[in-house]
Design a protein around this motif. Structure first.
Motif, PDB file in Angstrom:
ATOM      1  N   LYS A 244     -21.854   4.624 -44.966  1.00 47.78           N
ATOM      2  CA  LYS A 244     -22.899   5.250 -45.772  1.00 47.78           C
ATOM      3  C   LYS A 244     -22.383   6.400 -46.629  1.00 47.78           C
ATOM      4  CE  LYS A 244     -27.004   4.065 -43.037  1.00 47.78           C
ATOM      5  NZ  LYS A 244     -28.214   4.577 -42.368  1.00 47.78           N
ATOM      6  N   LYS A 245     -21.357   7.088 -46.166  1.00 51.73           N
ATOM      7  CA  LYS A 245     -20.838   8.227 -46.923  1.00 51.73           C
ATOM      8  C   LYS A 245     -20.374   7.816 -48.312  1.00 51.73           C
ATOM      9  CE  LYS A 245     -19.306  10.941 -42.917  1.00 51.73           C
ATOM     10  NZ  LYS A 245     -18.105  11.539 -42.220  1.00 51.73           N
ATOM     11  N   GLN A 246     -19.945   6.561 -48.438  1.00 54.43           N
ATOM     12  CA  GLN A 246     -19.438   6.098 -49.728  1.00 54.43           C
ATOM     13  C   GLN A 246     -20.522   6.034 -50.793  1.00 54.43           C
ATOM     14  OE1 GLN A 246     -17.532   2.586 -47.913  1.00 54.43           O
ATOM     15  NE2 GLN A 246     -15.659   3.181 -48.991  1.00 54.43           N
ATOM     16  N   LEU A 247     -21.778   6.007 -50.385  1.00 53.47           N
ATOM     17  CA  LEU A 247     -22.862   6.000 -51.370  1.00 53.47           C
ATOM     18  C   LEU A 247     -22.842   7.258 -52.233  1.00 53.47           C
ATOM     19  CD1 LEU A 247     -25.944   4.607 -49.411  1.00 53.47           C
ATOM     20  CD2 LEU A 247     -24.464   3.403 -51.023  1.00 53.47           C
ATOM     21  N   SER A 248     -22.354   8.354 -51.690  1.00 49.76           N
ATOM     22  CA  SER A 248     -22.234   9.586 -52.480  1.00 49.76           C
ATOM     23  C   SER A 248     -20.795   9.857 -52.909  1.00 49.76           C
ATOM     24  CB  SER A 248     -22.766  10.784 -51.679  1.00 49.76           C
ATOM     25  OG  SER A 248     -22.084  10.913 -50.444  1.00 49.76           O
ATOM     26  N   LEU A 262     -28.087  -2.797 -53.399  1.00 47.40           N
ATOM     27  CA  LEU A 262     -26.998  -2.528 -52.449  1.00 47.40           C
ATOM     28  C   LEU A 262     -27.227  -1.203 -51.727  1.00 47.40           C
ATOM     29  CD1 LEU A 262     -24.255  -3.131 -51.173  1.00 47.40           C
ATOM     30  CD2 LEU A 262     -23.156  -2.223 -53.241  1.00 47.40           C
ATOM     31  N   SER A 263     -27.564  -0.168 -52.463  1.00 43.26           N
ATOM     32  CA  SER A 263     -27.763   1.143 -51.820  1.00 43.26           C
ATOM     33  C   SER A 263     -28.957   1.121 -50.866  1.00 43.26           C
ATOM     34  CB  SER A 263     -27.936   2.237 -52.877  1.00 43.26           C
ATOM     35  OG  SER A 263     -29.085   2.021 -53.661  1.00 43.26           O
ATOM     36  N   ASN A 264     -30.035   0.420 -51.248  1.00 45.75           N
ATOM     37  CA  ASN A 264     -31.204   0.335 -50.353  1.00 45.75           C
ATOM     38  C   ASN A 264     -30.858  -0.376 -49.053  1.00 45.75           C
ATOM     39  OD1 ASN A 264     -32.852   1.660 -52.141  1.00 45.75           O
ATOM     40  ND2 ASN A 264     -33.848  -0.186 -52.933  1.00 45.75           N
ATOM     41  N   ALA A 265     -30.103  -1.455 -49.156  1.00 44.65           N
ATOM     42  CA  ALA A 265     -29.716  -2.203 -47.957  1.00 44.65           C
ATOM     43  C   ALA A 265     -28.837  -1.348 -47.050  1.00 44.65           C
ATOM     44  CB  ALA A 265     -28.980  -3.480 -48.355  1.00 44.65           C
ATOM     45  N   ILE A 266     -27.936  -0.590 -47.656  1.00 39.66           N
ATOM     46  CA  ILE A 266     -27.039   0.257 -46.863  1.00 39.66           C
ATOM     47  C   ILE A 266     -27.814   1.390 -46.192  1.00 39.66           C
ATOM     48  CG2 ILE A 266     -25.139   1.922 -47.042  1.00 39.66           C
ATOM     49  CD1 ILE A 266     -23.912   0.037 -49.159  1.00 39.66           C
ATOM     50  N   MET A 267     -28.756   1.979 -46.904  1.00 37.44           N
ATOM     51  CA  MET A 267     -29.540   3.072 -46.336  1.00 37.44           C
ATOM     52  C   MET A 267     -30.369   2.618 -45.138  1.00 37.44           C
ATOM     53  SD  MET A 267     -28.730   5.837 -47.803  1.00 37.44           S
ATOM     54  CE  MET A 267     -30.031   6.878 -47.138  1.00 37.44           C
ATOM     55  N   ASP A 272     -22.347   1.758 -38.871  1.00 40.54           N
ATOM     56  CA  ASP A 272     -21.286   1.460 -39.836  1.00 40.54           C
ATOM     57  C   ASP A 272     -20.910  -0.014 -39.799  1.00 40.54           C
ATOM     58  OD1 ASP A 272     -21.131   3.937 -40.957  1.00 40.54           O
ATOM     59  OD2 ASP A 272     -19.346   4.595 -39.843  1.00 40.54           O
ATOM     60  N   GLU A 273     -21.047  -0.633 -38.626  1.00 39.37           N
ATOM     61  CA  GLU A 273     -20.758  -2.065 -38.535  1.00 39.37           C
ATOM     62  C   GLU A 273     -21.735  -2.856 -39.410  1.00 39.37           C
ATOM     63  OE1 GLU A 273     -20.929  -0.024 -35.928  1.00 39.37           O
ATOM     64  OE2 GLU A 273     -18.798  -0.048 -35.361  1.00 39.37           O
ATOM     65  N   ASP A 274     -22.991  -2.420 -39.406  1.00 37.91           N
ATOM     66  CA  ASP A 274     -23.994  -3.073 -40.260  1.00 37.91           C
ATOM     67  C   ASP A 274     -23.664  -2.851 -41.741  1.00 37.91           C
ATOM     68  OD1 ASP A 274     -25.384  -3.903 -38.021  1.00 37.91           O
ATOM     69  OD2 ASP A 274     -26.768  -2.191 -38.045  1.00 37.91           O
ATOM     70  N   VAL A 275     -23.264  -1.624 -42.068  1.00 38.06           N
ATOM     71  CA  VAL A 275     -22.896  -1.316 -43.456  1.00 38.06           C
ATOM     72  C   VAL A 275     -21.714  -2.169 -43.888  1.00 38.06           C
ATOM     73  CG1 VAL A 275     -22.031   0.456 -45.029  1.00 38.06           C
ATOM     74  CG2 VAL A 275     -23.763   1.048 -43.334  1.00 38.06           C
ATOM     75  N   GLU A 276     -20.720  -2.292 -43.012  1.00 38.13           N
ATOM     76  CA  GLU A 276     -19.538  -3.083 -43.338  1.00 38.13           C
ATOM     77  C   GLU A 276     -19.911  -4.538 -43.602  1.00 38.13           C
ATOM     78  OE1 GLU A 276     -15.727  -4.295 -40.770  1.00 38.13           O
ATOM     79  OE2 GLU A 276     -15.750  -2.174 -41.360  1.00 38.13           O
ATOM     80  N   GLN A 277     -20.848  -5.066 -42.826  1.00 38.49           N
ATOM     81  CA  GLN A 277     -21.290  -6.445 -43.040  1.00 38.49           C
ATOM     82  C   GLN A 277     -21.997  -6.596 -44.383  1.00 38.49           C
ATOM     83  OE1 GLN A 277     -20.519  -9.113 -41.261  1.00 38.49           O
ATOM     84  NE2 GLN A 277     -21.635 -10.398 -42.724  1.00 38.49           N
ATOM     85  N   ILE A 278     -22.840  -5.615 -44.707  1.00 36.01           N
ATOM     86  CA  ILE A 278     -23.541  -5.635 -45.992  1.00 36.01           C
ATOM     87  C   ILE A 278     -22.523  -5.560 -47.143  1.00 36.01           C
ATOM     88  CG2 ILE A 278     -25.094  -4.317 -47.499  1.00 36.01           C
ATOM     89  CD1 ILE A 278     -26.536  -3.451 -44.860  1.00 36.01           C
ATOM     90  N   GLY A 279     -21.573  -4.642 -47.009  1.00 34.14           N
ATOM     91  CA  GLY A 279     -20.549  -4.490 -48.047  1.00 34.14           C
ATOM     92  C   GLY A 279     -19.698  -5.735 -48.198  1.00 34.14           C
TER      93      GLY A 279
END
Length: 317
Positions: A244-248, A262-267, A272-279
């Protein structure tokens, strides 16, 4: 082998990777451990970034501070030679203006030529951390175009020492940077494209783009490049979002936009595992669309996330 030759001989979209030199104190095995899984995909070339020294103040025993220059990630040229020797894969060292005089640049190019390295990516580079804006060395280059011109001069046998006659002519393939969302210092995209055309006219052989997360911006960038007469290959640079830190951080450091979807899904992600999957899924879709568009190479900034890149390339190959 030149990047442009790889592209000319390709029957399908190629794959390439970019790595950081390890922090000082680590061994070349850290590079091999990083790259070994990715070699399954037979990359056409591997970029190695260059990092200028940083000014630091170290506290002495008497309580005063000493100003020292520290290079935290040395070894770009040697790593390129190691990759070429270990994997028999072409390596592309980044060559930057910051921290180099013209003579140091020439000597680095001579070293690269002696090592049989055929490619360089010529960049201005970032300002030093203690500078508000980029400051060239006393006898260095202030802009990437000047660096490109020096490489081009060497290709024509023109050295800084005018008394060198009939000198060798190292035939480097020169890459340059392009910005689908414009360079942050450019007043507008049109001006940025004019500067890019000037770099191409000065001798750049291909363009490597800054990362982006909206493919339409890349498609528009390519269209606008072609409209002003830029005909050389344009290679998209790609990076996954993994936390999530990468959003900023990414918009602040690299001046790129992150699409709302993309940002909404990450938020909404909880870990972080979920974020990595989304990314990962976003990058897979990006890669598929770019491949269908007909890009010559998919260039992945691995930057400490080889597993993510492995999963992406495994899916699209």
């Amino acid at each position: 082998m030149k990047v442009t030759d790889h592209i000319a001989q390709a029957k399908d979209t190629l794959v390439s990777f970019e790595i950081l030199p390890p922090l000082k104190g680590k061994t070349i095995n850290s590079i091999y451990d990083h790259l070994n899984p990715l070699m399954e995909f037979k990359p056409s070339f591997i970029n190695v970034t260059y990092h200028r020294s940083e000014t630091m103040f170290k506290k002495k025993g008497d309580g005063t501070f000493e100003k020292v220059e520290v290079r935290k990630r040395p070894g770009t040229v040697a790593i390129c030679a190691a990759i070429k020797n270990h994997y028999n894969v072409d390596a592309v060292p980044h060559l930057i203006c910051g921290g180099f005089s013209k003579r140091e640049t020439e000597d680095a190019l001579i070293d690269l030529n002696f090592l049989g390295i055929d490619n360089v990516l010529a960049l201005r580079g970032d300002a030093a951390k203690n500078e508000t804006h980029f400051e060239p060395e006393a006898d260095g280059h202030g802009y990437a175009i000047d660096l490109i011109k020096q490489v081009q001069n060497l290709k024509n046998g023109i050295y800084l020492e005018e008394d060198i006659k009939n000198g060798g002519k190292p035939d480097f393939c020169i890459g340059t940077a392009g910005y689908p969302e414009k360079h942050f210092e450019a007043p507008n995209l049109e001006t940025d494209l004019i500067r890019l055309k000037e770099k191409v006219d000065a001798g750049a052989d291909y363009i490597m783009t800054q990362m982006f997360f909206n493919n339409q911006k890349f498609f528009d960038f390519v269209k606008e490049c072609r409209a002003i007469g830029i005909e050389i290959p344009i290679i998209p640079g790609l990076k996954p979002i993994t936390n999530k830190k990468q959003l900023s951080i990414l918009p602040k450091v690299f001046h790129v936009d992150i699409p709302t979807d993309l940002s909404n899904a990450i938020m909404k992600a909880k870990t972080d595992e979920d974020v990595e999957q989304i990314g990962t899924e976003w990058l897979i879709q990006q890669s598929k669309e770019l491949k269908a568009f007909g890009v010559p190479v998919l260039h992945y900034y691995t930057l400490g996330k080889p597993k993510v890149i492995y999963n992406v390339v495994k899916t699209i190959r």
